[in-house]
Design an enzyme around this catalytic site. Structure first.
Site, PDB file in Angstrom:
ATOM      1  N   TYR A   1       0.835  -1.204   0.000  1.00 20.10           N
ATOM      2  CA  TYR A   1       0.000   0.000   0.000  1.00 20.10           C
ATOM      3  C   TYR A   1       0.867   1.250   0.000  1.00 20.10           C
ATOM      4  O   TYR A   1       0.610   2.198  -0.740  1.00 20.10           O
ATOM      5  CB  TYR A   1      -0.915   0.014   1.231  1.00 20.10           C
ATOM      6  CG  TYR A   1      -1.910   1.159   1.187  1.00 20.10           C
ATOM      7  CD1 TYR A   1      -3.184   0.970   0.647  1.00 20.10           C
ATOM      8  CD2 TYR A   1      -1.569   2.438   1.648  1.00 20.10           C
ATOM      9  CE1 TYR A   1      -4.077   2.023   0.566  1.00 20.10           C
ATOM     10  CE2 TYR A   1      -2.460   3.488   1.565  1.00 20.10           C
ATOM     11  CZ  TYR A   1      -3.719   3.279   1.024  1.00 20.10           C
ATOM     12  OH  TYR A   1      -4.601   4.322   0.942  1.00 20.10           O
TER      13      TYR A   1
ATOM     14  N   THR B   1     -10.408  18.373 -24.220  1.00 18.68           N
ATOM     15  CA  THR B   1     -11.695  18.285 -23.518  1.00 18.68           C
ATOM     16  C   THR B   1     -11.557  18.216 -21.992  1.00 18.68           C
ATOM     17  O   THR B   1     -12.053  19.094 -21.282  1.00 18.68           O
ATOM     18  CB  THR B   1     -12.463  17.041 -24.021  1.00 18.68           C
ATOM     19  OG1 THR B   1     -11.597  15.908 -23.937  1.00 18.68           O
ATOM     20  CG2 THR B   1     -12.895  17.225 -25.473  1.00 18.68           C
TER      21      THR B   1
ATOM     22  N   ASP C   1       1.284  19.171 -21.411  1.00 18.32           N
ATOM     23  CA  ASP C   1       0.436  17.986 -21.538  1.00 18.32           C
ATOM     24  C   ASP C   1       1.257  17.008 -22.362  1.00 18.32           C
ATOM     25  O   ASP C   1       1.385  17.153 -23.575  1.00 18.32           O
ATOM     26  CB  ASP C   1      -0.880  18.348 -22.234  1.00 18.32           C
ATOM     27  CG  ASP C   1      -1.802  17.137 -22.357  1.00 18.32           C
ATOM     28  OD1 ASP C   1      -1.295  15.998 -22.349  1.00 18.32           O
ATOM     29  OD2 ASP C   1      -3.025  17.342 -22.488  1.00 18.32           O
TER      30      ASP C   1
ATOM     31  N   LYS D   1      -1.444   6.860 -23.538  1.00 21.42           N
ATOM     32  CA  LYS D   1      -1.052   7.281 -24.894  1.00 21.42           C
ATOM     33  C   LYS D   1       0.392   6.823 -25.156  1.00 21.42           C
ATOM     34  O   LYS D   1       0.654   5.643 -25.133  1.00 21.42           O
ATOM     35  CB  LYS D   1      -1.214   8.796 -25.028  1.00 21.42           C
ATOM     36  CG  LYS D   1      -2.502   9.357 -24.411  1.00 21.42           C
ATOM     37  CD  LYS D   1      -3.758   8.924 -25.151  1.00 21.42           C
ATOM     38  CE  LYS D   1      -5.037   9.276 -24.381  1.00 21.42           C
ATOM     39  NZ  LYS D   1      -5.199  10.637 -23.959  1.00 21.42           N
TER      40      LYS D   1
ATOM     41  N   ARG E   1     -14.745  14.642 -33.769  1.00 21.10           N
ATOM     42  CA  ARG E   1     -14.011  15.715 -33.104  1.00 21.10           C
ATOM     43  C   ARG E   1     -14.450  17.004 -33.794  1.00 21.10           C
ATOM     44  O   ARG E   1     -13.802  17.491 -34.702  1.00 21.10           O
ATOM     45  CB  ARG E   1     -12.485  15.512 -33.239  1.00 21.10           C
ATOM     46  CG  ARG E   1     -11.884  14.648 -32.158  1.00 21.10           C
ATOM     47  CD  ARG E   1     -11.993  15.290 -30.791  1.00 21.10           C
ATOM     48  NE  ARG E   1     -11.402  14.496 -29.708  1.00 21.10           N
ATOM     49  CZ  ARG E   1     -11.992  14.278 -28.536  1.00 21.10           C
ATOM     50  NH1 ARG E   1     -13.204  14.718 -28.295  1.00 21.10           N
ATOM     51  NH2 ARG E   1     -11.373  13.608 -27.593  1.00 21.10           N
TER      52      ARG E   1
ATOM     53  N   PHE F   1     -19.946  14.545 -25.710  1.00 27.51           N
ATOM     54  CA  PHE F   1     -19.657  13.643 -26.826  1.00 27.51           C
ATOM     55  C   PHE F   1     -19.600  12.178 -26.417  1.00 27.51           C
ATOM     56  O   PHE F   1     -19.871  11.292 -27.208  1.00 27.51           O
ATOM     57  CB  PHE F   1     -18.354  14.049 -27.538  1.00 27.51           C
ATOM     58  CG  PHE F   1     -17.138  14.012 -26.644  1.00 27.51           C
ATOM     59  CD1 PHE F   1     -16.835  15.096 -25.831  1.00 27.51           C
ATOM     60  CD2 PHE F   1     -16.302  12.909 -26.634  1.00 27.51           C
ATOM     61  CE1 PHE F   1     -15.707  15.061 -25.001  1.00 27.51           C
ATOM     62  CE2 PHE F   1     -15.173  12.865 -25.814  1.00 27.51           C
ATOM     63  CZ  PHE F   1     -14.891  13.949 -24.994  1.00 27.51           C
TER      64      PHE F   1
HETATM   65  C1  PLP Z   1      -6.144  11.493 -23.278  1.00 19.39           C
HETATM   66  C2  PLP Z   1      -5.651  12.832 -23.063  1.00 19.39           C
HETATM   67  C3  PLP Z   1      -5.853  13.492 -21.855  1.00 19.39           C
HETATM   68  C4  PLP Z   1      -6.667  12.914 -20.714  1.00 19.39           C
HETATM   69  O1  PLP Z   1      -6.128  11.741 -20.234  1.00 19.39           O
HETATM   70  P1  PLP Z   1      -7.007  10.479 -19.745  1.00 19.39           P
HETATM   71  O2  PLP Z   1      -5.971   9.446 -19.467  1.00 19.39           O
HETATM   72  O3  PLP Z   1      -7.952  10.109 -20.859  1.00 19.39           O
HETATM   73  O4  PLP Z   1      -7.738  10.895 -18.520  1.00 19.39           O
HETATM   74  C5  PLP Z   1      -5.330  14.768 -21.730  1.00 19.39           C
HETATM   75  N1  PLP Z   1      -4.668  15.365 -22.729  1.00 19.39           N
HETATM   76  C6  PLP Z   1      -4.456  14.753 -23.910  1.00 19.39           C
HETATM   77  C7  PLP Z   1      -3.710  15.447 -24.999  1.00 19.39           C
HETATM   78  C8  PLP Z   1      -4.949  13.475 -24.116  1.00 19.39           C
HETATM   79  O5  PLP Z   1      -4.755  12.889 -25.299  1.00 19.39           O
END
Ligand code: PLP
Length: 462
Positions: free
Chosen positions: A77, A130, A220, A263, A387, A453
């Site tokens: 944990y 989003t 990001d 991703k 999109r 969406f």
């Molecule tokens: C998927 C994504 C997110 C959000 O991440 P999740 O793992 O789906 O919560 C944020 N920014 C970008 C560019 C993304 O492709």
């Protein structure tokens, strides 16, 4: 590993050890399924899908090395050994000091937004994403777009359509004042612009400009490896650099990142927030115990953190990213050669059909991209996603946001499909294009309040 010359054909840099059967649903099944799903591909069951290009999020095929790493996951944990391995991987490959694991990217966005944004703040960003924008708004901030204008033009061939418009950023800073801007939200690559990269030179310039005003930059990083690949291919002086060194340099110009590990980092679930400022880390790690779990697991199992630590390293292999983006270029080029309107240059994680040009008879308020995604599924069982106006949602006054880009995204999961699958997809898009004038407008009959969406339902008009 030697680099094959650009003129020779290439193949996936792996062989297949385990397979998963797929099935083509019949025409009748597809008709019933899309009706049942309210013409929203998010509401289809995956058993009703043949080739699933809904998203590249969490749909990766993991390697044998990742599966092996999962067996040595430490499920303690507190203070899990697997957390320290993940932390070390983030420090080594991205260069940030402090890491808070989260259940996925939006978990990190929530912690970051709650930690850094005050009500009334302005968050400039190179186009919105989003979940990112929603968390900024829920924390009381207002997102402001500072991407270059070329990003909104599907036909512009600018090599770095994800770039920040520096003059616009500076005018936003001067208009609202640096105190109102907690950070610049910088995406690499820009998903909603069609997977378009930002140049290294531009990231560097954003750093210099924000330094002048004492403003932080948060990356990001979900698709940073794809971005680095485009930099290596397109940016003067970067051709002989490694992907890993470009990624590390990009991160070095920022103060932290949110990561959706679903991703580029090659896992099925997970994410993290990474920062260099200890005070921000402490606050975010504290919030993590409310929303995610203890700060040494953040919603992930120990085995998930092991797979992620291995995935981060594998994602930076030159042959991996060349084949990853190469598959998208392969599909995109086929569609361009067939005269299909797509966003150019071809992006890093998917091919984006230009639904406005594809279906000029459907006005944006009647959801052309949504209708096109449904038509493609009906033709072949290929699942894509909207999109456009549906994804863009409503503004604070309740009016629909009307984005310039009205797109259908064919998103390619990492290491999952072969080039033959891409041929099937290209053929189906061409068939749909040949009878595009028979595709009908849609009416929204159910509209959820948040991120509509995902769950909205539609009905054909007329
Ligand atoms: C998927 C994504 C997110 C959000 O991440 P999740 O793992 O789906 O919560 C944020 N920014 C970008 C560019 C993304 O492709």
């Amino acid at each position: 590993m030697s680099t094959p010359s650009q003129s020779r054909t290439w193949a996936e840099p792996f062989k297949i050890k385990v397979i998963e059967h797929v099935r083509i649903p019949s025409q009748q099944e597809r008709e019933a399924a899309i009706r049942e799903a309210g013409y929203n591909t998010f509401l289809l069951r995956s058993d009703e899908v043949y080739i699933d290009l809904l998203t590249d999020s969490g749909t990766t095929a993991m390697s044998d090395r990742q599966w092996a790493a999962m067996m040595i996951g430490d499920e303690a944990y507190a203070g899990s050994r697997s957390f320290y391995r993940l932390e070390a991987a983030v420090q080594e490959w991205y260069g940030y000091k402090y890491v808070v694991p989260t259940h996925q990217g939006r978990g990190a966005e929530n912690l970051l937004s709650k930690t850094m944004i005050k009500p009334g703040d302005i968050v400039p960003g190179n186009m919105y994403f989003t979940t990112t924008r929603l968390h900024q708004e829920l924390a009381g901030g207002t997102f402001t777009d500072i991407i270059i204008p070329e990003a909104h033009d599907p036909a512009s061939l600018h090599p770095f359509k994800g770039n920040v418009d520096l003059a616009k950023l500076e005018s936003v800073i001067l208009e609202f004042g640096p105190d109102k801007i907690p950070y610049v939200s910088l995406a690499a690559t820009v998903n909603l612009a069609g997977g378009q990269p930002i140049s290294l030179e531009n990231v560097r310039a954003v750093r210099e400009l924000t330094n002048k005003y004492g403003i932080k930059v948060i990356l990001d990083a979900a698709r940073i490896v794809e971005n680095a690949y485009f930099i290596q291919q397109r940016e003067p002086g970067c051709q002989s650099r490694t992907i890993a060194s470009i990624v590390k340099e990009m991160c070095s110009y920022t103060d932290g990142c949110t990561m959706s590990a679903k991703k580029d980092p090659l896992v099925n679930i997970g994410g993290f927030l990474a920062v260099n400022d200890h005070a921000i880390y402490e606050e975010a790690a504290n919030l993590a115990v409310i929303y995610e779990g203890l700060h040494t697991y953040g919603g992930m199992a120990g085995r998930d953190m092991e797979a992620l630590a291995t995935g981060i390293e594998e994602s930076l292999h030159e042959d991996h990213i060349r084949a990853r983006v190469g598959q998208i270029l392969y599909l995109g080029k086929k569609l361009i050669d067939a005269g299909i309107p797509i966003v150019q240059p071809i992006g890093g994680h998917g091919v984006f059909l230009d639904a406005r040009a594809f279906l000029p008879h459907i006005p944006q308020e009647q959801y052309p991209a949504q209708a096109l995604a449904a038509a493609l599924y009906l033709d072949s069982g290929v699942r894509s996603m909207e999109r456009g106006i549906v994804s863009a949602g409503r503004n604070k006054n309740g009016e629909e946001n009307k984005p310039k880009l009205e797109l259908v995204r064919l998103t390619i999961p990492r290491r999952v499909y072969t080039q033959a699958h891409m041929d099937v997809v290209a053929e189906s898009v061409q068939i749909v294009y040949s009878h595009r004038d028979t595709i009908r407008c849609l009416k929204m009959i159910h509209e959820p309040k948040y991120l509509r969406f995902f769950q909205a339902r539609f009905e054909p008009l007329g």
